[in-house]
Design a protein around this motif. Structure first.
Motif, PDB file in Angstrom:
ATOM      1  N   ALA A 184       0.820  -1.217   0.000  1.00  0.00           N
ATOM      2  CA  ALA A 184       0.000   0.000   0.000  1.00  0.00           C
ATOM      3  C   ALA A 184       0.852   1.264   0.000  1.00  0.00           C
ATOM      4  O   ALA A 184       0.500   2.247  -0.659  1.00  0.00           O
ATOM      5  N   ASP A 185       1.985   1.256   0.711  1.00  0.00           N
ATOM      6  CA  ASP A 185       2.812   2.449   0.766  1.00  0.00           C
ATOM      7  C   ASP A 185       3.452   2.770  -0.578  1.00  0.00           C
ATOM      8  O   ASP A 185       3.609   3.939  -0.942  1.00  0.00           O
ATOM      9  N   VAL A 186       3.786   1.758  -1.352  1.00  0.00           N
ATOM     10  CA  VAL A 186       4.342   1.981  -2.689  1.00  0.00           C
ATOM     11  C   VAL A 186       3.270   2.570  -3.601  1.00  0.00           C
ATOM     12  O   VAL A 186       3.529   3.532  -4.332  1.00  0.00           O
ATOM     13  N   ARG A 187       2.071   1.992  -3.545  1.00  0.00           N
ATOM     14  CA  ARG A 187       0.966   2.530  -4.352  1.00  0.00           C
ATOM     15  C   ARG A 187       0.702   3.984  -3.987  1.00  0.00           C
ATOM     16  O   ARG A 187       0.569   4.840  -4.859  1.00  0.00           O
ATOM     17  N   MET A 188       0.635   4.267  -2.689  1.00  0.00           N
ATOM     18  CA  MET A 188       0.338   5.627  -2.239  1.00  0.00           C
ATOM     19  C   MET A 188       1.411   6.613  -2.709  1.00  0.00           C
ATOM     20  O   MET A 188       1.101   7.700  -3.195  1.00  0.00           O
ATOM     21  N   GLN A 208      -4.245  -3.915  -5.726  1.00  0.00           N
ATOM     22  CA  GLN A 208      -3.262  -4.587  -4.885  1.00  0.00           C
ATOM     23  C   GLN A 208      -2.713  -5.855  -5.503  1.00  0.00           C
ATOM     24  O   GLN A 208      -1.791  -6.462  -4.980  1.00  0.00           O
ATOM     25  N   GLY A 209      -3.265  -6.261  -6.656  1.00  0.00           N
ATOM     26  CA  GLY A 209      -2.756  -7.441  -7.322  1.00  0.00           C
ATOM     27  C   GLY A 209      -3.324  -7.596  -8.715  1.00  0.00           C
ATOM     28  O   GLY A 209      -4.208  -6.837  -9.132  1.00  0.00           O
ATOM     29  N   PRO A 210      -2.825  -8.570  -9.462  1.00  0.00           N
ATOM     30  CA  PRO A 210      -3.230  -8.775 -10.854  1.00  0.00           C
ATOM     31  C   PRO A 210      -4.719  -9.036 -11.046  1.00  0.00           C
ATOM     32  O   PRO A 210      -5.314  -8.530 -12.002  1.00  0.00           O
ATOM     33  N   GLU A 211      -5.331  -9.815 -10.160  1.00  0.00           N
ATOM     34  CA  GLU A 211      -6.755 -10.133 -10.333  1.00  0.00           C
ATOM     35  C   GLU A 211      -7.603  -8.873 -10.265  1.00  0.00           C
ATOM     36  O   GLU A 211      -8.477  -8.644 -11.106  1.00  0.00           O
ATOM     37  N   GLN A 212      -7.350  -8.053  -9.253  1.00  0.00           N
ATOM     38  CA  GLN A 212      -8.088  -6.800  -9.109  1.00  0.00           C
ATOM     39  C   GLN A 212      -7.807  -5.883 -10.296  1.00  0.00           C
ATOM     40  O   GLN A 212      -8.702  -5.216 -10.807  1.00  0.00           O
TER      41      GLN A 212
END
Length: 105
Positions: A11-15, A32-36
């Motif tokens: 989450a911190d990398v995404r943010m 948060q991942g490939p499926e999503q």
């Protein structure tokens, strides 16, 4: 406005990526991942994907990211992808280039 999809299990990398990209005028969506990510891509126009190559703590091979790239190709989604990982590997980078056959330095 261009929309960038940031795919990373941390989450911190995404943010951090989203904050930086928002400051220069990009709209961002996170997964948060490939499926999503595949669900988002099926319903949203995406201009660029930032893709982490590993999604499990014990995995550093890049196989998960490569699998996502294959799935993305089967969707006929012509979306540019920037791959990123904390576990840099020349072999994985070469596999990515071979997969797309149009790498740019």
């Amino acid at each position: 406005m261009d929309t960038i999809l940031v795919i990373d299990d941390q989450a911190d990398v995404r943010m951090a990526a989203i904050v930086a990209l928002n400051q220069i005028g990009y709209q961002c969506i996170e997964a948060q991942g490939p499926e999503q990510a595949l669900e988002i891509i099926s319903s949203t126009a995406i201009s660029l994907i930032l893709l982490d190559m590993n999604f499990k703590l014990d995995t550093t091979s890049g196989a998960e990211g490569l699998r996502f790239l294959q799935q993305l190709q089967t969707l006929s989604a012509n979306i540019p992808v920037v791959v990123m990982t904390a576990w840099a590997s020349v072999d994985v980078a070469v596999k990515d280039c071979d997969f797309y056959n149009n790498c740019r330095p």
